[in-house]
Design a protein around this motif. Structure first.
Motif, PDB file in Angstrom:
ATOM      1  N   VAL A  95       0.836  -1.215   0.000  1.00  0.00           N
ATOM      2  CA  VAL A  95       0.000   0.000   0.000  1.00  0.00           C
ATOM      3  C   VAL A  95       0.867   1.260   0.000  1.00  0.00           C
ATOM      4  O   VAL A  95       0.575   2.214  -0.729  1.00  0.00           O
ATOM      5  CB  VAL A  95      -0.977   0.002   1.197  1.00  0.00           C
ATOM      6  CG1 VAL A  95      -1.624   1.367   1.390  1.00  0.00           C
ATOM      7  CG2 VAL A  95      -2.042  -1.061   0.996  1.00  0.00           C
ATOM      8  N   ILE A  96       1.930   1.270   0.783  1.00  0.00           N
ATOM      9  CA  ILE A  96       2.824   2.434   0.800  1.00  0.00           C
ATOM     10  C   ILE A  96       3.429   2.641  -0.587  1.00  0.00           C
ATOM     11  O   ILE A  96       3.465   3.768  -1.105  1.00  0.00           O
ATOM     12  CB  ILE A  96       3.912   2.283   1.877  1.00  0.00           C
ATOM     13  CG1 ILE A  96       3.285   2.404   3.268  1.00  0.00           C
ATOM     14  CG2 ILE A  96       5.020   3.326   1.690  1.00  0.00           C
ATOM     15  CD1 ILE A  96       4.214   2.013   4.413  1.00  0.00           C
ATOM     16  N   GLY A  97       3.867   1.555  -1.202  1.00  0.00           N
ATOM     17  CA  GLY A  97       4.400   1.654  -2.561  1.00  0.00           C
ATOM     18  C   GLY A  97       3.346   2.129  -3.539  1.00  0.00           C
ATOM     19  O   GLY A  97       3.604   2.990  -4.393  1.00  0.00           O
ATOM     20  N   SER A  98       2.149   1.577  -3.416  1.00  0.00           N
ATOM     21  CA  SER A  98       1.045   1.935  -4.302  1.00  0.00           C
ATOM     22  C   SER A  98       0.654   3.405  -4.151  1.00  0.00           C
ATOM     23  O   SER A  98       0.509   4.129  -5.140  1.00  0.00           O
ATOM     24  CB  SER A  98      -0.157   1.038  -4.006  1.00  0.00           C
ATOM     25  OG  SER A  98      -1.259   1.379  -4.799  1.00  0.00           O
ATOM     26  N   ILE A  99       0.496   3.842  -2.924  1.00  0.00           N
ATOM     27  CA  ILE A  99       0.126   5.238  -2.671  1.00  0.00           C
ATOM     28  C   ILE A  99       1.224   6.170  -3.172  1.00  0.00           C
ATOM     29  O   ILE A  99       0.942   7.215  -3.772  1.00  0.00           O
ATOM     30  CB  ILE A  99      -0.192   5.480  -1.178  1.00  0.00           C
ATOM     31  CG1 ILE A  99      -1.507   4.784  -0.812  1.00  0.00           C
ATOM     32  CG2 ILE A  99      -0.259   6.970  -0.859  1.00  0.00           C
ATOM     33  CD1 ILE A  99      -1.809   4.789   0.674  1.00  0.00           C
ATOM     34  N   SER A 100       2.472   5.785  -2.981  1.00  0.00           N
ATOM     35  CA  SER A 100       3.589   6.610  -3.456  1.00  0.00           C
ATOM     36  C   SER A 100       3.572   6.726  -4.977  1.00  0.00           C
ATOM     37  O   SER A 100       3.722   7.828  -5.523  1.00  0.00           O
ATOM     38  CB  SER A 100       4.927   6.018  -2.994  1.00  0.00           C
ATOM     39  OG  SER A 100       5.000   6.020  -1.587  1.00  0.00           O
TER      40      SER A 100
END
Length: 128
Positions: A79-84
């Motif tokens: 999710v952190i990668g996706s949101i970034s």
């Protein structure tokens, strides 16, 4: 470990439901609260991710034998990668190119969801 169409379609439905939650919150934050597109995306993406995780764990990938803690920390990284990735894409399309915020959101969602999220969720987060 191969590709299964039914599982893919379930994951896409889960992503769609999480995405609709995300899109509604994103629109509200951007238009009503006047937050920036990337910040609106971070808030909306986090809440949509909760919906997506629960549906994927219990229905799409049906992997409840792995501890929720193990899946959750992996999911958070995705999710952190996706949101970034999505926030960077939104910044580029909305702020740099001046595209409409919803057109930008939909394009970025499709690219990141299919190319990044599904692959990592299937083969890492919810791997059986």
């Amino acid at each position: 470990m191969g590709f299964k169409l039914k599982e893919f379609l379930k994951a896409q439905l889960s992503a769609f439901l999480g995405g609709m939650t995300d899109l509604a919150i994103y629109s509200f934050c951007y238009k009503v609260l006047s937050f920036s597109a990337p910040f609106s995306n971070a808030i909306a993406g986090s809440l949509g991710a909760i919906v997506n995780f629960l549906i994927n764990r219990y229905w799409s990938f049906g992997n409840t034998s792995t501890s929720i803690g193990t899946q959750l920390w992996k999911f958070v990284i995705v999710v952190i990668g996706s949101i970034s990735l999505k926030s960077a894409g939104l910044y580029f399309f909305v702020n740099m190119l001046g595209w409409h915020f919803l057109v930008s959101k939909l394009l970025v969602e499709v690219i990141v969801s299919l190319g990044f999220n599904f692959t990592l969720q299937k083969f890492w987060v919810f791997k059986k």
